[in-house]
Design a protein around this motif. Structure first.
Motif, short mmCIF file in Angstrom:
data_model
loop_
_atom_site.label_atom_id
_atom_site.label_comp_id
_atom_site.label_asym_id
_atom_site.label_seq_id
_atom_site.Cartn_x
_atom_site.Cartn_y
_atom_site.Cartn_z
N SER A 129 51.81 -1.43 -25.51
CA SER A 129 51.23 -0.34 -24.74
C SER A 129 50.65 -0.83 -23.41
N VAL A 130 50.03 -2.00 -23.42
CA VAL A 130 49.39 -2.54 -22.20
C VAL A 130 49.91 -3.96 -21.96
N LEU A 131 50.40 -4.20 -20.75
CA LEU A 131 50.85 -5.52 -20.34
C LEU A 131 50.12 -5.89 -19.06
N ASP A 132 49.32 -6.95 -19.12
CA ASP A 132 48.58 -7.42 -17.95
C ASP A 132 48.79 -8.93 -17.83
N ALA A 133 49.58 -9.31 -16.85
CA ALA A 133 49.80 -10.73 -16.55
C ALA A 133 49.41 -11.02 -15.11
N SER A 134 48.50 -10.26 -14.57
CA SER A 134 48.11 -10.37 -13.16
C SER A 134 47.36 -11.67 -12.89
N GLY A 135 47.36 -12.08 -11.62
CA GLY A 135 46.56 -13.21 -11.20
C GLY A 135 47.01 -14.53 -11.77
N ASN A 136 48.31 -14.75 -11.84
CA ASN A 136 48.86 -16.02 -12.31
C ASN A 136 49.81 -16.57 -11.26
N ALA A 137 50.69 -17.46 -11.67
CA ALA A 137 51.70 -18.02 -10.76
C ALA A 137 53.09 -17.77 -11.32
N ILE A 138 53.28 -16.63 -11.95
CA ILE A 138 54.55 -16.29 -12.58
C ILE A 138 55.58 -16.03 -11.49
N SER A 139 56.76 -16.56 -11.68
CA SER A 139 57.82 -16.46 -10.67
C SER A 139 59.04 -15.77 -11.29
N GLY A 140 60.12 -15.75 -10.49
CA GLY A 140 61.34 -15.11 -10.96
C GLY A 140 61.27 -13.60 -10.83
N ILE A 190 54.85 -18.15 -20.39
CA ILE A 190 54.80 -17.19 -21.50
C ILE A 190 55.85 -17.62 -22.52
N PRO A 191 55.49 -17.76 -23.79
CA PRO A 191 56.46 -18.25 -24.78
C PRO A 191 57.72 -17.40 -24.82
N ARG A 192 58.87 -18.08 -24.89
CA ARG A 192 60.12 -17.34 -24.98
C ARG A 192 60.22 -16.53 -26.25
N ALA A 193 59.48 -16.96 -27.29
CA ALA A 193 59.52 -16.26 -28.57
C ALA A 193 58.51 -15.11 -28.65
N ILE A 194 57.97 -14.69 -27.48
CA ILE A 194 56.97 -13.62 -27.48
C ILE A 194 57.51 -12.36 -28.14
N GLY A 195 58.80 -12.17 -28.11
CA GLY A 195 59.41 -10.99 -28.72
C GLY A 195 59.26 -10.92 -30.22
N ASN A 196 58.87 -12.04 -30.85
CA ASN A 196 58.67 -12.04 -32.30
C ASN A 196 57.40 -11.28 -32.70
N LEU A 197 56.51 -11.04 -31.75
CA LEU A 197 55.26 -10.33 -32.06
C LEU A 197 55.53 -8.84 -32.04
N THR A 198 56.30 -8.39 -32.99
CA THR A 198 56.90 -7.04 -32.95
C THR A 198 55.88 -5.92 -33.06
N ASN A 199 54.67 -6.22 -33.47
CA ASN A 199 53.65 -5.18 -33.60
C ASN A 199 52.63 -5.21 -32.47
N LEU A 200 52.87 -6.06 -31.46
CA LEU A 200 51.91 -6.25 -30.38
C LEU A 200 51.76 -4.98 -29.55
N LYS A 201 50.51 -4.56 -29.31
CA LYS A 201 50.23 -3.37 -28.52
C LYS A 201 49.57 -3.71 -27.18
N ASN A 202 48.78 -4.77 -27.14
CA ASN A 202 48.09 -5.17 -25.92
C ASN A 202 48.35 -6.65 -25.68
N LEU A 203 48.99 -6.97 -24.55
CA LEU A 203 49.24 -8.36 -24.15
C LEU A 203 48.52 -8.59 -22.83
N LEU A 204 47.42 -9.34 -22.88
CA LEU A 204 46.53 -9.51 -21.74
C LEU A 204 46.45 -10.99 -21.39
N LEU A 205 47.11 -11.36 -20.31
CA LEU A 205 47.19 -12.76 -19.88
C LEU A 205 46.66 -12.95 -18.47
#
Length: 1015
Positions: free
Chosen positions: A504-515, A469-484
């Motif tokens: 409002s909605v954050l979906d990052a399910s079904g990946n290999a995200i760690s940490g 996920i891009p480190r600069a994702i925080g620049n999308l200041t108007n983002l309401k739905n992030l579906l990954l």
């Protein structure tokens, strides 16, 4: 004596022509007008009897001889009636303009006594009753505009005698019956509008005699028989024809090709069939062609290539076949091309976008197109909307899209696209929606640039994308739905995600995200849904999640999370769905707040968790932190764990063999071993096996505390919604006596008892249910626009329509009618107990249907309350007395409906962090309307500018909402009264009839409107 009388008559006649004598009479007449028309804002305060001449008064104009020639009081908020007004004494009147007031009553026939009247505009008022036929006696009348009133009865045939009429607008009333063929006698007529009435019969062929006619509007809520008369082809001067939405059948006549001056054809939303006439290609001046929402078939004719002036082509929702002709790429003035929902095949013309430098909208979705996206589709630098979803388009996204700075909405999901995102796609300055779900994209998500500050929805789910996920994702200041979800994304969730204040909605399910889950997520104050399941996350669940006051759903299952479930989450009062299963969590499960409603499946696979709803006693189960295991203990534990895993694997294999089409979810007990039975409440063209074949993760459209909802397409092509309940019924085994024991079949009994017996147009239809005695599936009619909550608050993966005020009002009336039926027309009466915007579903026409009766209760008397064992419902909608006393009756539903009305008016959720100390929307609205800005400060800006809104209607609905949400149940109106009060908001629009002017629905407005679900 006779000579004396003649002399006297001559003297009186001269006196009438004397401006001073006539002026005093006109002053008296105008003062009579002022007395009968109520002017609350003092617009006519300068009308004074002390003036000898009224020529300087507000709204008054005089001719060169000093006589009153114009009465212009439009837009003055006047009340009253014209009956009894001394207008007939103003015999020099040429112009009467009374538009946009609140005038009512009949139109006085005395107007026919004005011998010089040329212009009469009474539009946007409340005039009613029948239309006076004697107005046809005004031989000088050139303009008659009565748009948007309450006239009823037939159109007078005498109107055909208006000798000088040029402009006749009788739309937006309740005229019924047929169009008088006598209107064909109006040979001077240039503009005719009868739209927005209740006219029937056939369109008279005599209208073909209107040789001077330039504009013709007959559509919108009229319901004509038959088709378009061929005589329309005789209107040689016609520039615009609008026959949309008026029940037309048959073919489009080839004679329409004779209208060489036509620049606009609007025939949408009818039942026209057959091919598109090739003769339309002869209309060299044509700029707008809308034939959408019909039954047209066959190919798009090649003759349309001659329409070099065409700017708008709307052919969507027909049965057109064949390929998209290549000439669309050669039309130099094309701005809007919408061909979606047809049977088109082949590829998109490769030169599309090169010839037209003004191309703004391309929607070719829901066809069977293949090939690739044209490289130069944004060649002109004007493209704003690109919608191609639901095709078979492959290849990589053109790199040019990354430089298309005008793009606003991009929907390319459900195709076969490959590769990655073009460089700078996430940096486009105007981009609001980027939807690429369900493709084969396998590129790397770039880290920079990410600066699309207008982006509200980013959906990259169900692909094969790699990288982090891009480190600069925080620049999308108007983002309401992030579906990954369902990609191959790795790395950590960047801490910058906390900068997404609108998320409002954050979906990052079904990946290999760690940490670890970053603690900064607690700064996303508007988050309502978080799904991080099926990853490789480790560490503790951050207690900062409790800061998310709007959090409704949390899923962190199937990770490597450890530690205890934070007790701070007990304060997450909006949380209705949570899944912590299959991690390494330990310690006691929180028991307060919403945790009392979660079942055992929410915590499964965590052997260290104890307390309700598990069977493990916290005093017996040792915490891993307190007692380290010995080597022997670890060996025994490992052997036990391995045995359990092998046993579970064996059961899973048997399940797959026995039920290969049963989906991916787990079931209760031995549910898959028992035969399924389909119980139908009406004739159905499918079986239980057809339903079971659709229960896969790919078809999930919603999850909640009571179960999972699937979109299921039957073999016949019929779409249904299937709700798989989350738990086994009571008879499947013993259950703990927890707070949900009274409904541990998860609403199955209540839903079947309620919906299986009632029928109402505003209550969702239960088609039947499937059961194998251990698992229950409820089958409903499918609602393509989802829930009102999704539409208002932008929840979910699909694009939601923007609801204008008219639509919101209709939804309010329709939902109120559904609840009124439950409370007053059912015996025994039914209390829903979970009224909320998410349980009001919207069909393809945005009609409202009350749904989800899993908590419904049947009452024997409307004056009784019943005590519940626990509070059920959704946080923010629960009536105060219910929360305190656990007693429920129909007044509890009315409170919840009041909250829904407040959502419609404000566009806000019931619970938001921005409410501060006011806690919920009810208290916040009560506070805000007392401030300086008042009501204007709380209105949803998406409804439009307050200058254009009917504020009196909005305030009346707001008043109903506040009455319904009164703290004291006795102060809340009955649902029957709520319905009546809502109807009284628009007394002339009973049943929520829309009087949209055909002029307002045409031209540039129509060109940008597109499809409701894509707005």
């Amino acid at each position: 004596m006779r000579l004396l009388l003649i002399a006297l008559a001559i003297i009186l006649a001269h006196a009438a022509q004397d401006p001073e004598v006539a002026g005093s009479e006109e002053v008296a007449a105008l003062l009579g007008v002022k007395e009968l028309l109520v002017d609350e804002f003092g617009h006519t305060n300068d009308w004074s009897a002390s003036d000898s001449s009224p020529c300087s008064w507000t709204g008054i104009q005089c001719d060169d001889d000093g006589f009153v020639s114009a009465l212009n009081l439009g837009g003055k908020s006047l009340n009253g009636s014209l009956s009894g007004l001394p207008l007939a004494r103003l015999r020099h009147l040429v112009n009467i303009s009374l538009e946009q007031n609140n005038l009512a009553g009949p139109l006085p026939p005395e107007l026919s006594l004005l011998p010089r009247l040329r212009f009469l505009n009474i539009s946007h008022n409340n005039f009613g009753y029948g239309f006076p036929a004697n107005l046809s006696a005004i031989a000088t009348l050139e303009v008659l505009d009565t748009y948007n009133n309450n006239f009823s009865g037939p159109l007078p045939p005498e109107l055909g005698a208006l000798q000088s009429i040029r402009h006749l607008h009788l739309g937006g009333s309740y005229f019924s019956g047929a169009i008088p063929p006598e209107l064909g006698n109006l040979t001077t007529l240039r503009y005719l509008a009868l739209s927005g009435n209740s006219l029937t019969g056939r369109i008279p062929p005599e209208l073909g005699n209107l040789g001077e006619l330039e504009e013709l509007y007959l559509g919108y809520y009229n319901e004509f028989e038959g088709g378009i008369p061929r005589e329309i082809g005789k209107l040689a001067n016609l520039v615009r024809i609008d026959l949309g939405f008026c029940g037309l059948t048959g073919r489009i006549p080839a004679e329409i090709g004779n209208l060489s001056r036509l620049d606009s054809i609007f025939l949408q939303i009818n039942n026209l069939s057959g091919p598109i006439p090739a003769e339309i290609g002869l209309l060299s001046a044509l700029k707008s062609l809308d034939l959408s929402n019909n039954l047209l078939s066959g190919p798009i004719p090649d003759e349309l290539a001659m329409l070099e002036s065409i700017a708008l082509v709307n052919l969507f929702r027909n049965r057109l076949s064949g390929s998209i002709p290549s000439f669309f790429g050669d039309l130099p003035n094309l701005e809007v091309l919408q061909l979606w929902a047809n049977n088109l095949t082949g590829s998109i013309p490769p030169q599309l976008g090169q010839a037209s430098l003004s191309l703004m909208t391309v929607d070719l979705s829901s066809n069977s197109l293949s090939g690739s996206i044209p490289d130069k589709i944004c060649w002109g630098g004007a493209l704003q909307v690109l919608i191609l979803y639901g095709n078979q388009i492959g290849g990589a996204l053109p790199e040019s899209l990354g430089q298309c700075n005008t793009l606003v909405r991009v929907r390319l999901g459900h195709n076969q696209l490959t590769g990655g995102l073009p460089k700078n796609t996430l940096g486009l300055p105007n981009l609001r929606m980027l939807e690429l779900l369900d493709n084969r994209m396998d590129g790397i998500i770039a880290d920079a640039p990410v600066s699309a500050v207008e982006l509200e929805l980013l959906d990259l789910s169900q692909n094969r994308l790699r990288g982090s996920i891009p480190r600069a994702i925080g620049n999308l200041t108007n983002l309401k739905n992030l579906l990954l979800g369902d990609n191959r994304i790795s790395g950590r969730i960047p801490a910058s995600i906390g900068m997404l204040q609108q998320l409002s909605v954050l979906d990052a399910s079904g990946n290999a995200i760690s940490g670890e889950i970053p603690r900064s997520i607690g700064s996303c104050v508007r988050l309502s849904s978080v799904d991080l399941s099926r990853n490789q996350l480790v560490g503790a669940i951050p207690g900062e999640l409790a800061q998310l006051k709007a959090l409704d759903a949390l899923n962190v299952s199937r990770n490597g999370l450890s530690g205890e479930i934070p007790r701070e989450l007990e304060e997450a009062k909006a949380l209705t769905s949570a899944d912590f299963s299959y991690n390494r969590l330990f310690g006691p499960i929180p028991s307060q707040g919403q945790f009392g409603f979660f079942n055992e499946s929410s915590f499964a696979g965590n052997l260290g968790l104890c307390g309700a709803p598990t069977a493990r006693n916290c005093s017996v189960l040792a915490s891993p932190r307190r007692k380290p295991r010995s080597a022997r203990d670890r060996a025994v534990f490992g052997w036990l764990f391995g045995s359990m895993f092998l046993a579970a694997l064996l059961v899973g294999c048997i399940t797959v063999v026995l039920f290969p089409g049963g989906g991916k979810g787990s079931s209760c007990g031995r549910s898959r071993r028992r035969p399924w039975k389909l119980t139908a409440f009406q004739k159905l063209d499918f079986s239980a096996a057809d339903i079971l074949d659709c229960l896969s993760e790919d078809n999930v459209i919603g999850r909640g505390g009571s179960g999972t909802v699937y979109k299921a397409m039957m073999r016949s092509g019929e779409l249904v919604a299937v709700k798989r309940l989350a738990s086994c019924p009571v008879n499947s085994g013993k259950r703990s006596s927890g707070s949900r024991s009274s409904h541990d079949d998860f609403g199955f009994s209540a839903e079947v008892q309620t919906l299986g017996k009632i029928r109402h147009m505003n209550i969702v239809k239960l088609l039947g249910f499937c059961s194998n005695h251990e698992t229950n599936l409820l089958v409903y009619e499918y609602m393509p626009n989802g829930s009102l909550g999704e539409v208002l608050h932008g929840v979910g993966t699909k694009a939601c329509p923007v609801l204008d005020w008219e639509t919101r009002y209709k939804v309010a009336v329709q939902a109120a009618n559904g609840l009124c039926y439950l409370h007053h027309d059912c015996s025994p009466l039914i209390v829903h107990r979970d009224v909320k915007s998410n349980n009001i579903l919207l069909d393809s026409n945005l009609r409202a249907h009350v749904a989800d009766f899993g908590l419904a209760k049947l009452f024997q008397g409307s004056d009784k309350s019943e005590s519940m064992s626990s509070v059920a419902g959704s946080y923010g909608y629960i009536a105060p007395e219910y929360a305190y006393t656990l007693k429920v009756n129909e007044k509890s539903d009315i409170y919840s409906f009041g909250v829904v009305l407040l959502e419609l008016v404000t566009g806000r959720r019931p619970i938001e962090p921005g409410y501060g100390d006011e806690i919920d929307i009810v208290k916040w609205v009560r506070k805000m309307i007392q401030t300086k800005d008042g009501v204007l400060a709380i209105l949803d800006p998406r409804m439009g500018s307050t200058d254009l809104l009917p504020l009196h209607e909005v305030m009346l609905v707001l008043r109903v909402a506040l009455l319904c949400s009164s703290d004291q149940p006795a102060e809340r109106p009955a649902m029957r009264d709520v319905v009546q009060m809502l109807y009284d908001v628009k007394p002339k629009v009973v049943g929520a009839k829309d009087h949209s002017s055909s002029r307002e629905l045409s031209g540039s407005t129509r060109m940008s409107s597109g499809r409701l679900i894509d707005v």
